[in-house]
Structures are given as structure tokens and as C-alpha cells.
Design a protein around this motif. Sequence first.
Motif, short mmCIF file in Angstrom:
data_model
loop_
_atom_site.label_atom_id
_atom_site.label_comp_id
_atom_site.label_asym_id
_atom_site.label_seq_id
_atom_site.Cartn_x
_atom_site.Cartn_y
_atom_site.Cartn_z
N PRO A 291 0.84 -1.21 0.00
CA PRO A 291 0.00 0.00 0.00
C PRO A 291 0.88 1.26 0.00
N ALA B 87 -0.13 5.28 0.39
CA ALA B 87 -1.15 6.32 0.48
C ALA B 87 -0.77 7.56 -0.33
N THR C 105 -4.60 1.69 -0.93
CA THR C 105 -5.05 2.21 0.37
C THR C 105 -5.56 1.11 1.30
N LEU D 242 -4.48 0.52 5.60
CA LEU D 242 -3.58 1.57 6.10
C LEU D 242 -3.87 1.85 7.56
N GLN E 154 -0.12 5.83 9.13
CA GLN E 154 0.25 5.89 7.69
C GLN E 154 -0.62 6.92 6.96
#
Lengths: 146, 83
Positions: free
Chosen positions: A17, A19, A80, A83, A87
Amino acid sequence: MWSYIKSLEFPVKIKCPDARAAKIIISQYGGPDGELGASLRYLSQRFAMPCPEAVGILNDVGTEELAHLEMVGSIVYQLTRNLSEEQIKAAGLDAYFVDHGLGVYPQAAAGVPFNAMAIASKGDPITDLHENLAAEGTVLYAQTYC
Amino acid sequence: MNDKERLLTRVRVAFFKLTEASLFLDTHPTDSKALAYMEAACREFEEAKAAYAEYCGPLTLCDGVGKDCWNWIAAPWPWQMEV
């Protein structure tokens, strides 16, 4: 009318992931030059096209843009996933999160919700086809910054 | 790449071919080379889709009929990592 094929046009498998990347790539989903705008642009303009070639190509390209929309949505979703609060804050995704959680929402990278003002459908084929040339020119920016 | 991925890749490749060929044909509707390419791609797609549906699950609504359970809604969906 459309029917669904339960497959992405090209596979999306994101293991890590990210972000910060999601914050930028969301623009290709619902931003001014995103895939939602692209599909609506072509699928709306096709009604006013004067010849079968133009109707056909706008119909079919507009359809393919929907497949692109699904791939970009998948990218944002996977970037995403899972998360942590830390984060989300560290990447500056908290402003998005407070409104949409980790849902995939059509908006520009700067937070502006999808707006059809970014597309044109004038009922005049020459005007619309020129707008399409301009729209396809924006691909360069997406490739450079995403 | 496992068998499922291999089967789905065949579907995707065939579908990509027929999508691009159809866009070309939209503006070149009598191009005989493109017409033949399109026909081959459509056959390839139907075969690949049937092979995938038999072993892995439905890709279209009609692939899911004839069973005791409607497995269309079964995971994974395309955006889930498994596919």
C-alpha cells in the motif's frame, strides 16, 4: 446497454500500500482528465455524431474508458488497503479520509469532486472531436506525474 | 503463474486483441486483413472464456447458469488481489 466481464482489462496486483501514490492517482479516476470524464465525454458526444464511423468509435472508445476507470479504481483501492491511522496521517491522506474513509471517491488530486465542467458535449462534431484531441493530450501529464 | 492466471491471461489477451481490432474496424470497416484478425480474435476469446468458466468460475452472467448455486457473486472480484 452494457454487460459486465468479471475481469480487469489488465491485472492490478499491488503488494505494498502507498497512500501518497493513491493521493495522486485518484485524479486519474475522478479528476478533470480522469477516466470517468473520458468515458462520459465520449459516451455523451456519440449521440450527435453525423457518420457511422464517428458514432462507432466514440461508442467503443467510451466503453473502453469504463474499463480503464475500473483499473484505476482498483489501483486506488489496493494502494489504500489496510492503512493504519499513522500511515494515513504521515502521507497527508487524512483530509481525504475524514470525508470518504478508504472508499474510492471520484475526485481530483487536489480534492475537487468530479465535475462535468471539465468535459464538453456541444452537439457539433468538429467542436467535440477537437475537444477530444485536447483531452487525449492530457495523457502525457498523467504519465509524467502519476 | 498458476493455471487460473494462465487461463485468465488467455482471455485478457484475446479480449485486448478484439477490442483494438474493433476500434480499427470502426474507421476501416472493409479492411479484409483486419476483418480476418477480428474473426480470429473473437473465436480465441470465446474459447478462452469457456475454458476459464469451466475451471475457475463465470466471467459473464451466462457462464454461471446450470448449477445449484449462483456463483456469480463469489469472490474474487477483479479488483481483489487474487485475480
